[in-house]
Design a protein around this motif. Structure first.
Motif, PDB file in Angstrom:
ATOM      1  N   ILE B  26      13.114 -13.508 -23.575  1.00  0.00           N
ATOM      2  CA  ILE B  26      13.073 -12.760 -24.581  1.00  0.00           C
ATOM      3  C   ILE B  26      12.882 -13.270 -25.800  1.00  0.00           C
ATOM      4  O   ILE B  26      13.020 -12.215 -26.671  1.00  0.00           O
ATOM      5  N   ARG B  27      12.357 -14.583 -26.141  1.00  0.00           N
ATOM      6  CA  ARG B  27      11.839 -15.059 -27.461  1.00  0.00           C
ATOM      7  C   ARG B  27      10.333 -15.096 -27.495  1.00  0.00           C
ATOM      8  O   ARG B  27      10.151 -14.530 -28.122  1.00  0.00           O
ATOM      9  N   THR B  28       9.974 -15.224 -26.127  1.00  0.00           N
ATOM     10  CA  THR B  28       8.181 -14.629 -26.333  1.00  0.00           C
ATOM     11  C   THR B  28       7.791 -13.317 -26.270  1.00  0.00           C
ATOM     12  O   THR B  28       6.770 -13.052 -26.053  1.00  0.00           O
ATOM     13  N   ARG B  29       8.470 -12.595 -25.971  1.00  0.00           N
ATOM     14  CA  ARG B  29       8.215 -11.102 -24.771  1.00  0.00           C
ATOM     15  C   ARG B  29       7.625 -10.872 -24.288  1.00  0.00           C
ATOM     16  O   ARG B  29       6.205 -10.363 -23.838  1.00  0.00           O
ATOM     17  N   ALA B  30       7.292 -11.937 -23.377  1.00  0.00           N
ATOM     18  CA  ALA B  30       5.596 -12.007 -22.076  1.00  0.00           C
ATOM     19  C   ALA B  30       6.188 -10.668 -20.887  1.00  0.00           C
ATOM     20  O   ALA B  30       7.753 -10.264 -20.734  1.00  0.00           O
ATOM     21  N   TYR B  31       5.268 -11.059 -19.874  1.00  0.00           N
ATOM     22  CA  TYR B  31       5.712  -9.504 -19.126  1.00  0.00           C
ATOM     23  C   TYR B  31       6.654 -10.858 -17.940  1.00  0.00           C
ATOM     24  O   TYR B  31       6.145 -11.644 -17.636  1.00  0.00           O
ATOM     25  N   HIS B 158      14.013  -2.139 -12.767  1.00  0.00           N
ATOM     26  CA  HIS B 158      13.909  -1.571 -14.189  1.00  0.00           C
ATOM     27  C   HIS B 158      15.282  -1.947 -15.030  1.00  0.00           C
ATOM     28  O   HIS B 158      15.425  -2.933 -15.755  1.00  0.00           O
ATOM     29  N   THR B 526       9.815   1.665 -20.847  1.00  0.00           N
ATOM     30  CA  THR B 526       9.392   0.027 -21.945  1.00  0.00           C
ATOM     31  C   THR B 526       9.913  -0.358 -20.580  1.00  0.00           C
ATOM     32  O   THR B 526      10.210  -0.585 -19.586  1.00  0.00           O
ATOM     33  N   ALA B 527       9.431  -1.895 -20.868  1.00  0.00           N
ATOM     34  CA  ALA B 527       9.889  -2.730 -19.658  1.00  0.00           C
ATOM     35  C   ALA B 527      10.727  -3.462 -20.958  1.00  0.00           C
ATOM     36  O   ALA B 527      10.430  -3.961 -21.849  1.00  0.00           O
ATOM     37  N   SER B 530      10.591  -7.276 -22.997  1.00  0.00           N
ATOM     38  CA  SER B 530       9.284  -6.931 -23.828  1.00  0.00           C
ATOM     39  C   SER B 530       9.815  -6.751 -25.496  1.00  0.00           C
ATOM     40  O   SER B 530       9.524  -6.340 -25.969  1.00  0.00           O
ATOM     41  N   ASP B 531       9.787  -5.029 -24.796  1.00  0.00           N
ATOM     42  CA  ASP B 531       9.561  -4.223 -25.262  1.00  0.00           C
ATOM     43  C   ASP B 531      11.575  -3.930 -25.473  1.00  0.00           C
ATOM     44  O   ASP B 531      12.182  -3.523 -25.156  1.00  0.00           O
TER      45      ASP B 531
END
Lengths: 564, 564
Positions: B26-31, B158, B526-527, B530-531
């Motif tokens: 949740i800090r990097t918002r990578a996959y 999801h 949305t993912a 990240s999103d």
């Protein structure tokens, strides 16, 4: 916009380490403040010393307070010091149909500056206010009625601390999400799905800060700086009796914004004409998306109900309780309570009102004490503390308005008076209304008495309420917090079981608890960066100063994603 | 309470690394996701494979769904699958005067467990749900009408991701303040003032999660897990047409809570009798302090207005717009849009509704295209995508209720039909109502047409709105977001200026923007981690999934300070 005189580099050089220290301290909650408490600490590095501060204050009186805001359609003002003199200051009156759109004009640039620059600009505003603490002290004193030293500390460094704390929370919150991210989702043997994402904190809209009479800066700065640091323009609507400290604040903010290359109209002042009731009008304007309010429960609830287009943060009234069960420092307890009841004539939202004392008495290090003895000894402690007129004036300040005086006078009729209020003459300000607190004995088992102690009696009035037992006290505490709210709870006990029981009530009812205070910390004082002011979880306030809930909803994060 | 079968150590061993990865993401918002999307990934390590999942689902049908909740005063239920069959499941009906107090009984132990244990218990609940993803997929499919694969993914991994994300935010938020702090304030030559302070996150009270028909788990889990992880009991009130996925969720949660030594009544189910309207009754109960709601604007606004004792988080209706200005991948744009319009028959709160296309046409890599050509080509792309009945069934699913079908049928009368809806037979479920989307041409300059495109038409209906220019499109976009709200905005442009202009509108109006999507990512998806889903800053929703504002006010921090 002209080229900025205050560059980002200069701001960072000057303030980044302070911001970092604030960010660290809200995590450790250790003691820290960059704002000196002692009046003598001022006078160097461009700050005003005592004489210069008094001169600066005097130069504001009996004239117009120019702000150069858009939409000024006249002048208004009529503050009269609780110490007697009329201030004679007139402020611009705003045509809000002109001012509100003008306040929005600078929002995009303020947003694009980013969270760090916004924080640094806020810190520069606070630094300039800090340099003028002596000037602010007089302005706070002559609007709130606080004694000078309290006006200096609570209205100066402590208020600035609370503002800085809000800036730190706002910065931390806005930077929890990165500015950008690359996202790559594996698709087995196929190429991964890839997106480039950006995340931008965006303001909600114009924030309205509705100031209070008693602590215009201390209660005003958290909301003001939380909103500004999160990108929102802030319209400051002071209490009509306490305009000057906030007008000075707005002026400093506008100067700094302009020097840093931003639109000064990001901060503006809305002073009302007598009886205009502008807060109600402003609160439901569609442009207003955030409201901070400190004041009566009635208007706080009105705001919560009607200002549906806005996030509303309210600090309202509560009934603060101290449970007296037992102590191993009877003298310390009495002197600590005496100070808490006396400070600023009890005109703090955190002052204890109901002292719950078992009717069979309590155990102490000085032997068992009956209910009557405890009350008598407390009355003597207050009397001793305030026996000297000079000291009494320095602690009590003046009654802030005639309503407080009326409540004080009526309180003596509510029960047996254990300590009568006395008039204290003020040699410097003969018109000041200075009164010592009254302590009234009430019976917790009598329904007639409940009418008195079960509602807020704001001012120098406390009730020594006899209860059947400590268990009975805890039930009354619970009911009081749940139904009336509380900003503070205090308790004195030597029993581990009772300590756990009072903690449990406070955890269940969401009230901030001070246990066995007998020294130089008082139940009615909180320190920024470490103590929470209110909990936001009982009817006294829907927010705490300061936590992330206080800042997190003042902005939203807009994500833009692009195929990479 | 019996000794816990699930010890803290065992929970930490199993889940702490997952929690840490979620906190990091949740800090990097990578996959990242710990929940496999592919149905074949299930069947080992205790998870149900496809056959076992179907069997488990079937074993739920035509019988009572036992939960062993306090206050059960009868049985109710009447879900009918959008694919035809009645589910035949009956659920306990609760006497809320018995159930609500019972839900509060376990709060103190849940609070005392602390933020980490609460998070780990929530992760165990999610892990057990994950193991039963195949079973949940059928339950979601036969309540929402989603096609199986979508029900599997959106209703399974999801949704679990969104739940885990909420747990991570809740944990991060509760641990920002330390559990204790030593505070020492220097006093010059005197001894410092010293306090020992403790800080405890405390729940607000019972949380009410009001589920929706279309995404019972995906839209339900964020609020459910955010509230539970912050210490609040959660009463789950499903949509009467989509009870089963949430009843299963409640059952799993109660099992895990009990095994971990907590009161299972911290999570309970409230299913209403036909026409009972229990949400309105529950929403204003004093015990209910938090409400999460996904559904109509009318009821969302009712909740925001009337449930004043609660924190209310709503996702309501909006009007989603795609601005079509220009593209360097015409084919990719058309196929991407065609998929977005078709997925789940447009029954997503994120599905585009209004496609704004300049009446003079657009530039593309395939040469200039007139408005009519763009619309015709898009209709052909949708037609091609859904030309095969098997593929159409797999993408569209079934219409969730008769209202959607009625709106679809009425839409054809609103303007010139560019693509007619067609009935798609479903060989497995002959009673399923499966329809392809309709595309209707409207004129953005005609007031009569505005009545159609300027309100939400939930379902497989989109409007190709001709506009004078892209500038005109952006003004309409702005007005739409501001007045009607939007969960998503899309735009296609090859112009850097236009890109900046559409970004500016989205930043100013607080809308989430997807730019130039032409591949395998769609504007309506949305993912988690990240999103952001929604922004919380426009009328479509007052909260975003998921950010700290979504969790920070579900608990309060109670401070206890003692003289050190």
């Amino acid at each position: 916009m002209a080229a900025a005189q205050l560059t980002t580099d200069a701001l960072a050089e000057k303030h980044r380490s302070t911001l970092d220290q604030a960010l660290d301290t809200i995590r450790t909650r250790a003691y820290w403040s960059p704002h000196p408490e002692h009046p003598k600490a001022y006078g160097e590095n461009g700050s005003l010393d005592a004489a210069a501060g008094l001169d600066a204050y005097k130069s504001l009186l009996d004239r117009r307070f120019e702000l150069d805001q858009p939409g000024t359609d006249g002048w208004t003002g009529g503050e009269i010091s609780p110490y007697g003199p009329a201030l004679g200051v007139e402020y611009p009156h705003a045509d809000i149909d002109v001012l509100l759109p003008a306040m929005r004009a600078g929002m995009a640039a303020w947003r694009d500056a980013g969270a760090e620059v916004r924080a640094l600009v806020c810190l520069e505003i606070l630094a300039r206010i800090s340099a003028r603490t002596h000037e602010f002290a007089h302005a706070v004193m002559h609007t709130s009625g606080q004694a000078f030293m309290m006006a200096f500390q609570a209205g100066g460094p402590h208020a600035q601390d609370r503002g800085l704390e809000a800036v730190a929370y706002a910065y931390a919150e806005q930077t929890r999400t990165p500015g950008s991210a690359d996202w790559s989702k594996p698709q087995g043997k196929r190429d991964p799905l890839e997106l480039a994402k950006s995340f931008t904190p965006v303001a909600r809209g114009v924030a309205l800060m509705i100031g209070c009479n008693t602590f215009p800066t201390w209660n005003g700065y958290p909301g003001l700086f939380a909103s500004l640091a999160t990108g929102n323009p802030v319209l400051v609507k002071p209490h009509p009796r306490a305009v000057l400290p906030l007008a000075l604040t707005v002026r400093v903010a506008r100067e700094v914004l302009a020097e840093a290359g931003f639109d000064p109209n990001l901060v503006a002042l809305a002073v009302e004409r007598p009886g205009e009731g502008i807060a109600k009008t402003l609160a439901v304007r569609p442009e207003i998306r955030i409201i901070d309010y400190t004041g009566s429960t009635a208007f706080g609830e009105w705001l919560e109900t009607h200002a549906r287009q806005a996030q509303v943060y309210t600090e309202k009234a509560g009934v603060n309780t101290v449970v007296v069960d037992s102590t191993d420092d009877y003298k310390g307890m009495l002197s600590n309570l005496a100070f808490s009841l006396s400070l600023y004539s009890g005109q703090m939202c955190t002052t204890p009102q109901n002292l719950l004392i078992p009717r069979d008495g309590i155990t102490t290090d000085a032997g068992p004490k009956s209910y009557d003895e405890v009350v008598t000894d407390l009355a003597a402690a207050v009397g001793g503390l305030l026996g000297d007129d000079a000291r009494a004036n320095a602690l009590l300040g003046a009654l802030v308005n005639p309503d407080v005086k009326a409540r004080l006078e009526a309180a003596a009729g509510l029960g047996e008076v254990a300590l009568a209020s006395r008039e204290v003459p003020n040699p410097d300000f003969p018109d000041a209304v200075v009164r010592t607190p009254v302590i009234v004995k009430l019976d917790g088992s009598k329904p007639d008495d409940e009418a008195a102690y079960f509602s807020e009696c704001f001012g120098p009035v406390s009730f020594a309420v006899s209860v059947d037992s400590t268990t009975d006290a805890l039930e009354l505490l619970r009911r009081t917090v749940r139904e009336k709210g509380a900003m503070t709870v205090g308790a004195y006990t030597t029993s581990a079981d009772t300590e756990r029981a009072v903690e449990e009530v406070c955890l269940e009812e969401s009230a901030q608890l001070s246990l066995n205070l007998t020294g130089g910390v008082y139940v009615n004082q909180t320190a920024a960066f470490s103590d929470f002011h209110g909990s936001g979880g009982n009817p006294a306030a829907n927010a705490a100063l300061c936590d992330s809930a206080f800042v997190a909803n003042r902005f939203r994060v807009v994500e833009v994603r692009r195929q990479a």
